[in-house]
Design an enzyme around this catalytic site. Structure first.
Site, short mmCIF file in Angstrom:
data_model
loop_
_atom_site.label_atom_id
_atom_site.label_comp_id
_atom_site.label_asym_id
_atom_site.label_seq_id
_atom_site.Cartn_x
_atom_site.Cartn_y
_atom_site.Cartn_z
N TYR A 1 -1.61 -13.14 24.36
CA TYR A 1 -0.94 -12.82 23.10
C TYR A 1 -0.38 -14.09 22.46
CZ TYR A 1 2.16 -10.05 20.01
OH TYR A 1 2.79 -9.48 18.93
N SER B 1 3.58 -13.64 14.86
CA SER B 1 4.70 -13.19 15.70
C SER B 1 5.58 -14.40 15.96
CB SER B 1 4.14 -12.66 17.03
OG SER B 1 5.16 -12.52 18.00
#
Ligand code: NAD
Length: 256
Positions: free
Chosen positions: A151, A138
């Site tokens: 995350y 990401s």
């Protein structure tokens, strides 16, 4: 281009994983789908591209399940040539309020699962001297955002795992690279749009505009199809010497 190759795509019953599975299937690869929820429609979508499709319901937070999934691919298709570590979840809270069990789940599903799947498929790839490991990281593997500690930690971790896996196999035909998307409108992000809309009492359309406007200069979502195109490039002969990159596809997010 990928006829005769077999790809496991984790978390491919929806979103980005399904987009990548379809892109690889369109190049002729056999696909092992994985993930929760409705399995029949993703299976049918991939099969419609002419691919042979299998499915394994491994819970990616469980190493024994991951082992069973790789075993299933080996016995059903004779090995794994392409591994796409894509399964992932999100939880949003400040560090001091972050539930410990959510931290453990995000790290297990978004990071440790990639380690386990990678260690299990590598010997087969090394024996054939060809393999592609693609980690769906990401932009949060490159930069941080508030309230996403687990995350961001997992995604930075998977970028590190990508580099080490690439280096350990650098003189072979096995490559490992990461894809770093910005916003992609999947169920994972739709939940964040919905939360923003209800917290501020605004419409979904306004919440979407705000979400993009905060981070993504293009003001456009990246699509699963575009990410599938990048995965296909990594698997192509032109990708033979692309090793250990963390390639952002983020509408300019990390250019700022
Ligand atoms: P999604 O929620 O649409 O899909 C997630 C997939 O993972 C689903 O198939 C789900 O069933 C599966 N999954 C969840 N927990 C699992 C588990 N324990 N075991 C097996 N499968 C499990 O999400 P998405 O947006 O397509 O996300 C896919 C990946 O892309 C994730 O790693 C996410 O972090 C990453 N990503 C997403 C975005 C975005 O904007 N959507 C941006 C950057 C990176």
């Amino acid at each position: 281009m990928l006829k005769g190759k077999t790809a496991i795509v984790t978390g491919s019953t929806s979103g980005i994983g399904l987009g990548i599975a379809k892109a690889l299937a369109a190049q002729g690869a056999n696909i092992v789908l994985n993930g929760f929820g409705d399995v029949d429609s993703p299976k049918a979508e991939v099969a419609a591209l002419g691919a042979q499709v299998g499915y394994h319901g491994a819970d990616m937070s469980k190493p024994a399940d991951i082992e069973a999934m790789v075993q299933y691919a080996n016995t059903t298709f004779g090995g794994v040539d392409i591994l796409v570590n894509n399964a992932g979840i999100q939880h949003v809270a400040r560090v001091e309020n972050f539930p410990v069990e959510k931290w453990d789940a995000v790290i297990a599903i978004n990071l440790s699962s990639a380690f386990h799947a990678t260690r299990l498929v590598l010997p087969g790839m090394q024996a054939k001297n060809w393999g592609r490991i693609i980690n769906v990281a990401s932009v949060h593997g490159l930069v941080g955002s508030a309230e996403k500690s687990a995350y961001v930690a997992a995604k930075h971790g998977i970028v590190g795992l990508t580099k080490v896996t690439a280096l350990e196999n650098a003189t072979s035909g096995v490559t490992c690279n990461a894809i770093c998307p910005g916003w992609v409108l999947t169920p994972l992000v739709q939940k964040q749009v919905d939360a923003k809309a209800s917290a501020q009492g605004i419409s979904n359309a306004d919440a979407t505009k705000q979400l993009l406007g905060e981070k993504e200069p293009s003001l456009q979502f990246t699509t699963p199809e575009e990410l599938g195109g990048l995965a296909v490039f990594f698997c192509s002969p032109a990708g033979n010497n692309v090793r250990g990159v963390a390639w952002n596809m983020d509408g300019g997010w990390t250019a700022q």
